[in-house]
Structure formats: structure tokens, C-alpha cells
Design a protein around this motif. Sequence first.
Motif, mmCIF file in Angstrom:
data_model
loop_
_atom_site.group_PDB
_atom_site.id
_atom_site.type_symbol
_atom_site.label_atom_id
_atom_site.label_comp_id
_atom_site.label_asym_id
_atom_site.label_seq_id
_atom_site.Cartn_x
_atom_site.Cartn_y
_atom_site.Cartn_z
ATOM 1 N N ARG A 507 8.606 4.866 -9.293
ATOM 2 C CA ARG A 507 9.157 3.983 -8.265
ATOM 3 C C ARG A 507 8.786 2.533 -8.552
ATOM 4 O O ARG A 507 7.628 2.251 -8.900
ATOM 5 C CB ARG A 507 8.624 4.370 -6.880
ATOM 6 N N VAL A 508 9.765 1.645 -8.397
ATOM 7 C CA VAL A 508 9.522 0.210 -8.532
ATOM 8 C C VAL A 508 10.109 -0.470 -7.300
ATOM 9 O O VAL A 508 11.311 -0.352 -7.027
ATOM 10 C CB VAL A 508 10.157 -0.367 -9.816
ATOM 11 N N LYS A 509 9.235 -1.166 -6.515
ATOM 12 C CA LYS A 509 9.688 -1.798 -5.275
ATOM 13 C C LYS A 509 9.306 -3.275 -5.271
ATOM 14 O O LYS A 509 8.283 -3.659 -5.829
ATOM 15 C CB LYS A 509 9.027 -1.122 -4.063
ATOM 16 N N LYS A 510 10.131 -4.064 -4.622
ATOM 17 C CA LYS A 510 9.822 -5.495 -4.465
ATOM 18 C C LYS A 510 8.868 -5.667 -3.295
ATOM 19 O O LYS A 510 9.103 -5.150 -2.203
ATOM 20 C CB LYS A 510 11.104 -6.292 -4.241
ATOM 21 N N SER A 519 6.856 -10.465 -6.839
ATOM 22 C CA SER A 519 5.783 -9.473 -6.950
ATOM 23 C C SER A 519 6.392 -8.087 -6.785
ATOM 24 O O SER A 519 7.152 -7.840 -5.846
ATOM 25 C CB SER A 519 4.712 -9.697 -5.881
ATOM 26 N N LEU A 520 6.025 -7.170 -7.705
ATOM 27 C CA LEU A 520 6.563 -5.814 -7.695
ATOM 28 C C LEU A 520 5.441 -4.797 -7.618
ATOM 29 O O LEU A 520 4.349 -5.019 -8.154
ATOM 30 C CB LEU A 520 7.391 -5.550 -8.957
ATOM 31 N N ASN A 521 5.745 -3.682 -6.959
ATOM 32 C CA ASN A 521 4.800 -2.558 -6.891
ATOM 33 C C ASN A 521 5.346 -1.400 -7.730
ATOM 34 O O ASN A 521 6.516 -1.042 -7.625
ATOM 35 C CB ASN A 521 4.622 -2.108 -5.446
ATOM 36 N N PHE A 522 4.484 -0.838 -8.578
ATOM 37 C CA PHE A 522 4.856 0.285 -9.433
ATOM 38 C C PHE A 522 4.080 1.525 -8.968
ATOM 39 O O PHE A 522 2.884 1.447 -8.699
ATOM 40 C CB PHE A 522 4.498 -0.005 -10.891
ATOM 41 N N GLU A 523 4.787 2.666 -8.904
ATOM 42 C CA GLU A 523 4.135 3.936 -8.555
ATOM 43 C C GLU A 523 4.573 5.005 -9.554
ATOM 44 O O GLU A 523 5.755 5.127 -9.859
ATOM 45 C CB GLU A 523 4.529 4.402 -7.150
ATOM 46 N N GLU A 574 -4.845 -4.523 -11.096
ATOM 47 C CA GLU A 574 -5.762 -3.391 -11.228
ATOM 48 C C GLU A 574 -5.042 -2.109 -10.853
ATOM 49 O O GLU A 574 -4.107 -2.109 -10.066
ATOM 50 C CB GLU A 574 -7.012 -3.569 -10.374
ATOM 51 N N ILE A 575 -5.495 -1.011 -11.468
ATOM 52 C CA ILE A 575 -4.888 0.303 -11.228
ATOM 53 C C ILE A 575 -5.574 0.979 -10.049
ATOM 54 O O ILE A 575 -6.789 0.884 -9.892
ATOM 55 C CB ILE A 575 -4.983 1.175 -12.503
ATOM 56 N N LEU A 588 -0.951 3.572 -8.819
ATOM 57 C CA LEU A 588 -0.255 2.410 -8.260
ATOM 58 C C LEU A 588 -0.828 1.127 -8.847
ATOM 59 O O LEU A 588 -2.039 1.029 -9.081
ATOM 60 C CB LEU A 588 -0.407 2.356 -6.731
ATOM 61 N N PHE A 589 0.035 0.146 -9.072
ATOM 62 C CA PHE A 589 -0.415 -1.184 -9.461
ATOM 63 C C PHE A 589 0.670 -2.202 -9.119
ATOM 64 O O PHE A 589 1.844 -1.829 -8.949
ATOM 65 C CB PHE A 589 -0.767 -1.244 -10.960
#
Length: 740
Positions: A507-510, A519-523, A574-575, A588-589
Motif C-alpha cells: 500500500r502507498v498512501k499520500k 509525504s507518502l506512507n508505505f505499508e 525509520e522502519i 511501515l515507513f
Amino acid sequence: MPTQIRYYIIKIFLICCFFGFSQTTEHLENTQIKDSIDKYLTNASRSIDKASLQPALSNIINAKELAVLKQDKIYIAKTNMILAKLYRELGDLKKAEQQILDAIAFQEEDNDEYMLSCSYTIYGSIAIKLKKYNTALKTLEKALILTRKNKIKDQEGIIKLNLGLLELAQEQPELAILHFNSGLPIIHSFDQYYYKAKLYTNKAKAQLLLNKPNEAKQTNDLAMEIGKEMNYSEIQSECFGLYSQIYEKKQEYPTALRNLRAHEKIKDSLFNTNKEIIAQEAGAKLNLNEHNVLIEELTEENIQQQRSLKLGRLTTILSIALITILSLLTLSLYKNNNLRARANELLQNKNTELILAKENAERASEAKVQFLSTITHELRTPLYAVTGLTHLLLEESPTPNQKEHLNSLKFSGEYLLSLINNILDLNKLEANKVEIENTSFNLKKRINDVLIALGKSAKDRNNNFHYEFDESIPSKLKGDPLKISQILINLIGNSIKFTQNGDIWIRVKKISQIENRISLNFEIEDNGVGISEKKQLTIFENFTQGSVQINRKFGGTGLGLSIVKNLLSLMDSEIKLESEPDKGSKFLFDLEFEIFEDKSPNYIEEAKKIDHNLMIDKYILVVEDNKINQLITRKILEKNKIKCDVADNGDIAVAKAKENNFDLILMDIHMPGISGIEATKQIRIFNKDIPIIALTAVTLDDNLDEFYDNGFNDIIPKPYKTEEFFTKLHKALTKSQTTF
């Protein structure tokens, strides 16, 4: 003793000045008293480490008197913390627990996170002795969180030592050794000799429990060496006791008996005989109930009366002590000068030792880099033969059984290459030699490419990908696409490895967008085997996996997550990990990018296909000293209707380049005689246009500029994938045709 007389006289003088001087002088005195308390507590802690409990008690008493006199909660808490250590060593664990809980209550009220991390660590060690193992684990985990949050690096090694002691107390020697090995480099880097010796003795105990008496003796030797050098009586006693057990295990009973006697002798003479007396003295002199001192209830008149009485008594004492002060002053100055001279000499010696140690460390670091560079070249060269011959054999219509074996061989070669690359990546990250690029790229396409590359691995384990990409994210961003790919490959590859017949979500969210920054959030989430809470503390360390059983079942080196952590740290992120055993894991990071504005609206990115007809009948010189590698490269080229000639070294290559009209030269680097770089420089003197490509197993990251500056057009690292090999040949031949 003269030192004690001087101390009491100076203390009296300071208290007198408190009543007679102005507010500014009073502030100065408060600072001096706090410095004195810190000094007493430091000396007490060191004395406890050396099992010198009587001096430790004297210093704690002095500190406690001053702290209660000033009604300073911070220093009362500090005193309680060191007093807890003393009671712990005396074996009075209930009083130790009471004192440390009082200290923690003060510090939590004051939100003093630095001192709280120290108190939690001490409480953890006391709880272990009380066999309150759950309390010990929770308290030590709190301490570890605070040390990492506040970057209190010197405390982290001590916490890991205590985590090891906790595992050892629960008869988990293997887990204990993991914690000891994790904490040792930190303790060593801060010269924490007592804790280092303590770690070695307990590691030896764990090795003895694992029935490894020889390893236990080697570890115990290290502890004894520190114990003797630093005069730690307790450590020496413990080492002799361990030697006794080790030699008993080896059935060397006379030696075991001698060591047991040595252990008992130290224990009786320096420690146990004084315990009861010291405990009684501590109870008598430290019965200061600071909580009952209610300064707020005293009237101003009573305070002034108390001060007047004290001033009268102190004036009388000072008049008697004045002559003593003057007579001792000369002697004190003389002794101080001698001590200062001796201290300067010791400092100079220590400085010399530190300089030598620094030089040795630098030489060791250089040797490590050189070793990795050399061993990488030596591994890549035969690996090129493995992958090259496998490719050739797969193209020669093998039988189904042969094809299955060749595919296994190909997989093993690619796995070995991946391992080599991971070790090199980790080495570069630790040496701070990795730089972040800033180029434009399509993030959605980049992740799609990663999923395509890992698709076969996922399919082999019957896993399904679920890709969720926020469509409000701009198509073009600026950042380092290679590093992002590397992070995602490691995390998704990790999920594939530990998931069977399951699902993996990407998942990639703004998160936010301000002007041209996003800034993006990766899961990355899976429903695989999961990770226990205890293992989550160490899973991102080098060469670490969930357990020995996991390593045996799933394989791997434990480097992938460590590389991810280091890369994200380099990118100011950071992870984070959320996981439960048998329920899966979620990594998540967050990352920040610049939005790329493409000013050429009609720009269309087209993938160029290789025109193999362009390469037919081209004449290529292969410069290679290894006969097997010559054969492989030549066969790959000739299968594609390319003419070949071979040179065994750089001198022959220069001569053949003068006599023939080659279309391209593939140049090895390390050869007998002149190197590939020198041969290229000589060829460029008489032929500046011929494409020359470095075909080498050398580690290239630090030397790219050197290759291009000396006349190379491109570089192909061995071992290579055949498609990439022909892509670079096609590119070089196309450019040369355009030039002509």
C-alpha cells in the motif's frame, strides 16, 4: 585521616557561608553542593563495582545528608538509585526494591527520562534476582525504549547485558548469548570495563550450560583479565568459581578444587564477612525519612532562629578549626601538586594509548575494505563461469531432467550473487559511503517493476499480491529510485519468504502535500508466520533472524532488514513493525519526495528494443586471462553471429588493436602484465573512437569515475544477465555507428 579532616572543615565552611552571604553566593553554594553529591554518588557506584562496599556506603551517606539538607528531590532520587545498587550487592533485595521504586516515583513525577532509563535498568537487575521475570522484562524494555528515544547510547549495552541475564535466569542460554553478543560492542566502545567483565562471566555461564567448557574457559579468561587489571574483587571471585565448574566438567578435579578455594578465599575475605556489619550501618545511618520533612509548615521566624543557632555553633567551630585549616593548607597544596603531576603523566600515557588504538582501528577498517574488495573479485570470477555455462547449457536443448538441474544451478548462482551484493551494501552503509541520488522517476511503475521481478517467487510459494496505490500521488517524483527499489525488494521478498499459500498487501498512501513537497506512507503486510514481541527488538540487527529454527526452515542471512533500516535512516526515515506470531507482519515507513515538473509536455518515454541484426558479423576483441571465462564470453557472442578474437593479457590486446579493425573491445581489469585500465589508456593514444567496455568482477561503486576518465565507454560487472550484456553491447555499437 587528613583527607577526612579537610573534607569536614570545608563542609563546615560551605554551610557557614550559606547563612552569611548574599543570594548570589547562596546560588553558587547550591551548585557546589550538587557537584559534591554527584561526586559522592559516582565514587559510590565505582566502589560497588569493585565490591568495596564500606567506601560505597560512606559516599552514599554523605550524598544523602546533603540531598536531604537541600530537600532536592532529583538528588534524593539519584541517591536512592545508587543505594538500591548497594542493597542489591548486600543481598537485601527487598530494601533494594523499595529504594529503586522510590527513585522511580520521583523521576516519573519529574519526567527525568535520562535518569529513569538508569533506574529502570537497575530495577530490572533486582527483579531478576527476585525471580520476578515478567516485571524484569517489562522494566528493561521500558529502559531500552527511553535510551533509544533519547540516544543514551552508553546505557543500551548495560540493558542488553541485563536482558541476557534474564534469559540466563530462565535457563535460555542460547538467547542469553544473543543478547550478550549484541551488547558487547556498545559496552566495549564506551570502555565500561566492569560491565564488560560481568558480560564475559555470564556468557561463560551460558556456554557452560550448553556443554561448551572450552569456549566457556576462553570467555572466562577475558573476564579474569579485566578483573585483575581493574582490581574487581567480585569479578575475580566469580571467575574462580566458574573455573572450578569448568574443570569439574572436564574431570580435572584437583584444578577445580584449587579454583574453588581461591573463589571462597576472595569471597570470605573481601565481601561476605563485611556484609552484615555494612547492612546494619546502612540501616542506622540512612534512616532519613525525607518524606516527613515538611519545610512548607515552618514559619519564617522558626527558619531564622534555626539559622541563627547554626551560625553560632558554626562560628565557634570555625574559630577552633581555623588554625587547623591554615596548618593543613600547606600540606594539602604539596600533596595536590604531587597528585596533579602524577595525573598529568597518566593522562599523557592514556593519550598515547588512545592514539595507537585509533591508528590500529583505522588500519583494521582499511584492511576490512580491502579484504571485501579482494574476496568479492575472487568470488565473482568463478561465479561468472557458473552463470555463463548454465546459460549456454540451457540454450542447447537439454533434457527435462537436465533443465531442472540447470535451473537449480542458475538459482544457486543468483542467490550467491545476491548474498555478495548484500554484504557489500551493508559494508558501504556502515562506512557512510552511500550517497542519495535525486532523479525523476515514476513511483507507480517502479513498484510495478519490483512486483513483476518478485512475481515468480510469490507464485512458487502460492502467494497473491494486492497492490493499492493512491491515485492522487503525482506520476513523476524526484528521489532515489534505486534505493526505493532495494528497500521494497527486501521487504516484499521477506514477506514472500515467510508466507505460504497467503496474501501480501503493498500500500502507498499520500500523507500530506505542501507546495512541491509530498509525504507518502508505505505499508508491506502479509499473513505469514509473524514475529514474537521479544524478537522484534533485534530483528533489524545484522545477521539476525527470528530464531535458529526459522533460519533452518526458511534460510537467508538476516541482512535484508538491516539494509532496509540503514537505507531509511540515510533518507531521514525509520522502519516500524507491527506483528504477532501466526497472524502475519506489517512493515511501515514514511518518505518525503519533491514533485517533478516536466516542462516538455510532448515527452514520450519509449523502450528501445535490441536490434540483433545490427550486431551480426561485428568483430569484437575479448580481453580475458581466464580460459573458462574466455570460452563462455566467446560462445555467447558467437551464438549471436558475432565474430570474436581473444587476447590473454593487456599487452596482446594493445598489439591486436593496432593490427585489426575491431568494432568493440571487451576489456577485463585484473590481468597479468599491464592492467585493463593501462591497456585502455594505451589504445586511446592511437584509437579514440572504438567502444571499449569494462567486463570485470571488480567492485565498481567507488571507482566509476576512474573507469570513465581512463577511456572506457561503459562497464559490465561480472556475473551479468545475458539480456543486460547484449543491451550494453547494442548501445555501444549503435553510438559508434552514429559517430561514423
